[in-house]
Design a protein around this motif. Structure first.
Motif, PDB file in Angstrom:
ATOM      1  N   ARG A  46      -4.157  11.602-100.936  1.00 12.69           N
ATOM      2  CA  ARG A  46      -4.507  10.904 -99.702  1.00 12.69           C
ATOM      3  C   ARG A  46      -5.501  11.766 -98.932  1.00 12.69           C
ATOM      4  NH1 ARG A  46       1.803   9.571 -98.393  1.00 12.69           N
ATOM      5  NH2 ARG A  46       2.017   7.728 -99.741  1.00 12.69           N
ATOM      6  N   PRO A  47      -6.213  11.178 -97.961  1.00 11.36           N
ATOM      7  CA  PRO A  47      -7.182  11.954 -97.182  1.00 11.36           C
ATOM      8  C   PRO A  47      -6.540  13.215 -96.594  1.00 11.36           C
ATOM      9  CG  PRO A  47      -7.423   9.628 -96.689  1.00 11.36           C
ATOM     10  CD  PRO A  47      -6.206   9.747 -97.558  1.00 11.36           C
ATOM     11  N   GLY A  48      -7.177  14.358 -96.818  1.00 11.63           N
ATOM     12  CA  GLY A  48      -6.685  15.617 -96.269  1.00 11.63           C
ATOM     13  C   GLY A  48      -5.764  16.390 -97.192  1.00 11.63           C
ATOM     14  N   GLU A  49      -5.276  15.730 -98.244  1.00 11.75           N
ATOM     15  CA  GLU A  49      -4.371  16.419 -99.164  1.00 11.75           C
ATOM     16  C   GLU A  49      -5.165  17.283-100.146  1.00 11.75           C
ATOM     17  OE1 GLU A  49      -0.403  13.634 -99.488  1.00 11.75           O
ATOM     18  OE2 GLU A  49      -2.026  13.255-100.906  1.00 11.75           O
ATOM     19  N   LYS A  50      -4.606  18.470-100.446  1.00 18.41           N
ATOM     20  CA  LYS A  50      -5.270  19.404-101.353  1.00 18.41           C
ATOM     21  C   LYS A  50      -4.400  19.664-102.569  1.00 18.41           C
ATOM     22  CE  LYS A  50      -7.826  21.848 -97.702  1.00 18.41           C
ATOM     23  NZ  LYS A  50      -8.054  23.163 -97.047  1.00 18.41           N
ATOM     24  N   ASP A  51      -5.042  19.685-103.724  1.00 26.57           N
ATOM     25  CA  ASP A  51      -4.338  19.962-104.965  1.00 26.57           C
ATOM     26  C   ASP A  51      -3.771  21.373-104.944  1.00 26.57           C
ATOM     27  OD1 ASP A  51      -3.499  19.446-107.650  1.00 26.57           O
ATOM     28  OD2 ASP A  51      -5.160  20.668-108.368  1.00 26.57           O
ATOM     29  N   GLY A  52      -2.500  21.509-105.312  1.00 25.84           N
ATOM     30  CA  GLY A  52      -1.861  22.816-105.327  1.00 25.84           C
ATOM     31  C   GLY A  52      -1.257  23.212-103.999  1.00 25.84           C
ATOM     32  N   VAL A  53      -1.554  22.443-102.951  1.00 27.03           N
ATOM     33  CA  VAL A  53      -1.007  22.726-101.621  1.00 27.03           C
ATOM     34  C   VAL A  53       0.020  21.650-101.246  1.00 27.03           C
ATOM     35  CG1 VAL A  53      -1.506  23.003 -99.159  1.00 27.03           C
ATOM     36  CG2 VAL A  53      -3.106  23.895-100.873  1.00 27.03           C
ATOM     37  N   HIS A  54      -0.423  20.412-101.237  1.00 30.73           N
ATOM     38  CA  HIS A  54       0.476  19.306-100.905  1.00 30.73           C
ATOM     39  C   HIS A  54       1.211  18.819-102.162  1.00 30.73           C
ATOM     40  CE1 HIS A  54      -2.551  19.303 -97.655  1.00 30.73           C
ATOM     41  NE2 HIS A  54      -1.498  19.025 -96.907  1.00 30.73           N
ATOM     42  N   TYR A  55       0.487  18.723-103.242  1.00 33.01           N
ATOM     43  CA  TYR A  55       1.032  18.361-104.549  1.00 33.01           C
ATOM     44  C   TYR A  55       0.166  19.000-105.622  1.00 33.01           C
ATOM     45  CZ  TYR A  55       4.018  14.523-102.779  1.00 33.01           C
ATOM     46  OH  TYR A  55       4.970  13.781-102.138  1.00 33.01           O
ATOM     47  N   HIS A  56       0.721  19.078-106.832  1.00 34.59           N
ATOM     48  CA  HIS A  56      -0.098  19.309-108.016  1.00 34.59           C
ATOM     49  C   HIS A  56      -0.424  17.909-108.538  1.00 34.59           C
ATOM     50  CE1 HIS A  56       0.625  23.594-108.100  1.00 34.59           C
ATOM     51  NE2 HIS A  56       1.944  23.402-108.114  1.00 34.59           N
ATOM     52  N   LEU A 136       7.332   4.446 -89.639  1.00 31.45           N
ATOM     53  CA  LEU A 136       6.498   4.165 -90.811  1.00 31.45           C
ATOM     54  C   LEU A 136       5.313   3.270 -90.466  1.00 31.45           C
ATOM     55  CD1 LEU A 136       9.245   3.645 -93.560  1.00 31.45           C
ATOM     56  CD2 LEU A 136       7.713   5.608 -93.293  1.00 31.45           C
ATOM     57  N   ARG A 137       5.556   2.287 -89.593  1.00 28.53           N
ATOM     58  CA  ARG A 137       4.464   1.398 -89.187  1.00 28.53           C
ATOM     59  C   ARG A 137       3.428   2.165 -88.365  1.00 28.53           C
ATOM     60  NH1 ARG A 137       4.973  -3.731 -90.493  1.00 28.53           N
ATOM     61  NH2 ARG A 137       7.027  -4.600 -91.014  1.00 28.53           N
ATOM     62  N   ALA A 138       3.900   3.121 -87.578  1.00 28.06           N
ATOM     63  CA  ALA A 138       2.985   3.909 -86.746  1.00 28.06           C
ATOM     64  C   ALA A 138       2.040   4.760 -87.601  1.00 28.06           C
ATOM     65  CB  ALA A 138       3.782   4.800 -85.797  1.00 28.06           C
ATOM     66  N   ARG A 139       2.477   5.112 -88.797  1.00 29.25           N
ATOM     67  CA  ARG A 139       1.617   5.879 -89.705  1.00 29.25           C
ATOM     68  C   ARG A 139       0.404   5.062 -90.152  1.00 29.25           C
ATOM     69  NH1 ARG A 139       5.469   8.617 -94.310  1.00 29.25           N
ATOM     70  NH2 ARG A 139       6.640  10.068 -93.000  1.00 29.25           N
ATOM     71  N   ASN A 140       0.649   3.760 -90.354  1.00 30.27           N
ATOM     72  CA  ASN A 140      -0.413   2.847 -90.775  1.00 30.27           C
ATOM     73  C   ASN A 140      -1.087   3.302 -92.071  1.00 30.27           C
ATOM     74  OD1 ASN A 140      -1.831   0.450 -90.386  1.00 30.27           O
ATOM     75  ND2 ASN A 140      -3.543   1.490 -89.396  1.00 30.27           N
ATOM     76  N   THR A 141      -0.260   3.763 -93.036  1.00 30.18           N
ATOM     77  CA  THR A 141      -0.814   4.266 -94.298  1.00 30.18           C
ATOM     78  C   THR A 141      -0.525   3.351 -95.479  1.00 30.18           C
ATOM     79  OG1 THR A 141       1.190   5.585 -94.669  1.00 30.18           O
ATOM     80  CG2 THR A 141      -0.673   6.684 -93.577  1.00 30.18           C
ATOM     81  N   GLU A 142       0.260   2.266 -95.254  1.00 34.51           N
ATOM     82  CA  GLU A 142       0.658   1.430 -96.371  1.00 34.51           C
ATOM     83  C   GLU A 142       0.511  -0.052 -96.063  1.00 34.51           C
ATOM     84  OE1 GLU A 142       4.136   3.823 -98.656  1.00 34.51           O
ATOM     85  OE2 GLU A 142       4.603   3.202 -96.611  1.00 34.51           O
ATOM     86  N   GLN A 143       0.334  -0.833 -97.114  1.00 30.15           N
ATOM     87  CA  GLN A 143       0.313  -2.284 -96.990  1.00 30.15           C
ATOM     88  C   GLN A 143       1.737  -2.780 -96.728  1.00 30.15           C
ATOM     89  OE1 GLN A 143      -2.512  -4.092 -97.016  1.00 30.15           O
ATOM     90  NE2 GLN A 143      -3.735  -2.244 -97.381  1.00 30.15           N
ATOM     91  N   GLU A 144       1.863  -4.009 -96.252  1.00 31.46           N
ATOM     92  CA  GLU A 144       3.168  -4.556 -95.874  1.00 31.46           C
ATOM     93  C   GLU A 144       4.167  -4.554 -97.041  1.00 31.46           C
ATOM     94  OE1 GLU A 144       5.965  -6.037 -93.209  1.00 31.46           O
ATOM     95  OE2 GLU A 144       3.955  -5.248 -92.821  1.00 31.46           O
ATOM     96  N   ASP A 145       3.713  -4.935 -98.231  1.00 30.64           N
ATOM     97  CA  ASP A 145       4.615  -4.966 -99.383  1.00 30.64           C
ATOM     98  C   ASP A 145       5.163  -3.581 -99.701  1.00 30.64           C
ATOM     99  OD1 ASP A 145       4.261  -7.639 -99.608  1.00 30.64           O
ATOM    100  OD2 ASP A 145       2.948  -7.586-101.367  1.00 30.64           O
ATOM    101  N   ALA A 146       4.285  -2.585 -99.676  1.00 28.54           N
ATOM    102  CA  ALA A 146       4.705  -1.205 -99.951  1.00 28.54           C
ATOM    103  C   ALA A 146       5.659  -0.698 -98.870  1.00 28.54           C
ATOM    104  CB  ALA A 146       3.486  -0.293-100.041  1.00 28.54           C
ATOM    105  N   LEU A 147       5.401  -1.094 -97.631  1.00 30.19           N
ATOM    106  CA  LEU A 147       6.257  -0.686 -96.521  1.00 30.19           C
ATOM    107  C   LEU A 147       7.665  -1.266 -96.676  1.00 30.19           C
ATOM    108  CD1 LEU A 147       6.293   0.805 -93.750  1.00 30.19           C
ATOM    109  CD2 LEU A 147       5.766  -1.391 -92.705  1.00 30.19           C
ATOM    110  N   LYS A 148       7.726  -2.548 -97.043  1.00 29.24           N
ATOM    111  CA  LYS A 148       9.028  -3.196 -97.230  1.00 29.24           C
ATOM    112  C   LYS A 148       9.797  -2.543 -98.369  1.00 29.24           C
ATOM    113  CE  LYS A 148       7.918  -7.739 -95.293  1.00 29.24           C
ATOM    114  NZ  LYS A 148       7.704  -9.174 -95.576  1.00 29.24           N
ATOM    115  N   LYS A 149       9.084  -2.177 -99.425  1.00 33.45           N
ATOM    116  CA  LYS A 149       9.732  -1.517-100.559  1.00 33.45           C
ATOM    117  C   LYS A 149      10.269  -0.150-100.136  1.00 33.45           C
ATOM    118  CE  LYS A 149       9.103  -0.329-105.409  1.00 33.45           C
ATOM    119  NZ  LYS A 149       8.210  -0.362-106.590  1.00 33.45           N
ATOM    120  N   ARG A 150       9.490   0.566 -99.333  1.00 35.49           N
ATOM    121  CA  ARG A 150       9.926   1.884 -98.862  1.00 35.49           C
ATOM    122  C   ARG A 150      11.175   1.763 -97.994  1.00 35.49           C
ATOM    123  NH1 ARG A 150       7.660   6.736 -99.292  1.00 35.49           N
ATOM    124  NH2 ARG A 150       5.608   6.013 -99.948  1.00 35.49           N
ATOM    125  N   LEU A 151      11.246   0.697 -97.186  1.00 33.17           N
ATOM    126  CA  LEU A 151      12.430   0.483 -96.342  1.00 33.17           C
ATOM    127  C   LEU A 151      13.659   0.124 -97.179  1.00 33.17           C
ATOM    128  CD1 LEU A 151      10.809  -1.435 -93.350  1.00 33.17           C
ATOM    129  CD2 LEU A 151      11.924   0.809 -93.238  1.00 33.17           C
TER     130      LEU A 151
END
Length: 203
Positions: A46-56, A136-151
């Motif tokens: 995702r924007p701002g994420e760095k390999d080896g820092v946030h995830y490999h 989660l909605r305040a993050r505004n990082t996911e589509q509605e379907d993905a948000l519902k699945k996360r919930l």
């Protein structure tokens, strides 16, 4: 096998519960005591994420092959993407003499509890599912379907976390200062350089 040393500190809880914020505060206050285990994932950064820092960041074929070679202690799949903790990631932290911190989901918790690492398990609980949805909605990082699945996943995670047999401490994050104070007290009491005595809640 992963070298058996200092017990890892495992964070679990729904996305949006505030795990990452509490974890970052702990790392900031005790930089010489804790080290973060960087997980692998097959999802795109995702924007701002760095390999080896946030995830490999890796690709599915490579991660599947590594899992088959026995290089991971836990893996899970969410929204078609694989996530996991490699043995090497934990060993890298162990070699520094620090306590390894992991941030994993409930499937990962179930898997790591079958190892001989004897993890200390912290479950971070949102005040309510409604508050979690608001965050989660305040993050505004996911589509509605993905948000519902996360919930939907969050509801199962909360059910898991509410059972005191599954974790050593349950922290309801309705107030960050209070929640961190509870976490800090637990850590100071239980995380030692030498292997602490077994926690009664694990019996």
């Amino acid at each position: 096998m992963v070298h058996k040393g200092i017990r890892p500190l495992v964070f679990c809880g729904p996305s949006g519960s505030g795990k990452s914020t509490l974890l970052k505060r702990l790392l900031k206050e005790f930089p010489d005591k804790f080290g973060f285990s960087v997980s692998h994932t097959t999802r795109k950064p995702r924007p701002g994420e760095k390999d080896g820092v946030h995830y490999h960041f890796t690709v599915k074929d490579e991660m599947v092959a590594a899992v088959e070679r026995g290089e991971f202690i836990e893996t899970t799949t969410f929204s078609g993407n694989m996530y996991g903790t490699s043995k090497r990631a934990i060993e890298d932290v162990h070699r520094t003499g620090k306590t390894c911190i992991l941030d994993i989901d409930i499937e990962g918790v179930k898997q790591i509890k079958t190892t001989d690492l004897e993890p200390l398990l912290v479950f971070v609980m949102p005040p309510s599912i409604e508050e979690l949805e608001r965050r989660l909605r305040a993050r505004n990082t996911e589509q509605e379907d993905a948000l519902k699945k996360r919930l939907e996943v969050a509801r199962k995670e909360i059910e898991f976390g509410q059972d005191p047999r599954n974790c050593h401490i349950i922290i309801v994050n309705d107030n960050l200062i209070k929640a961190y104070a509870e976490l800090r007290e637990f850590v100071v009491k239980n995380v030692k350089d030498d292997k602490p005595e077994s926690n009664p809640s694990q019996e």
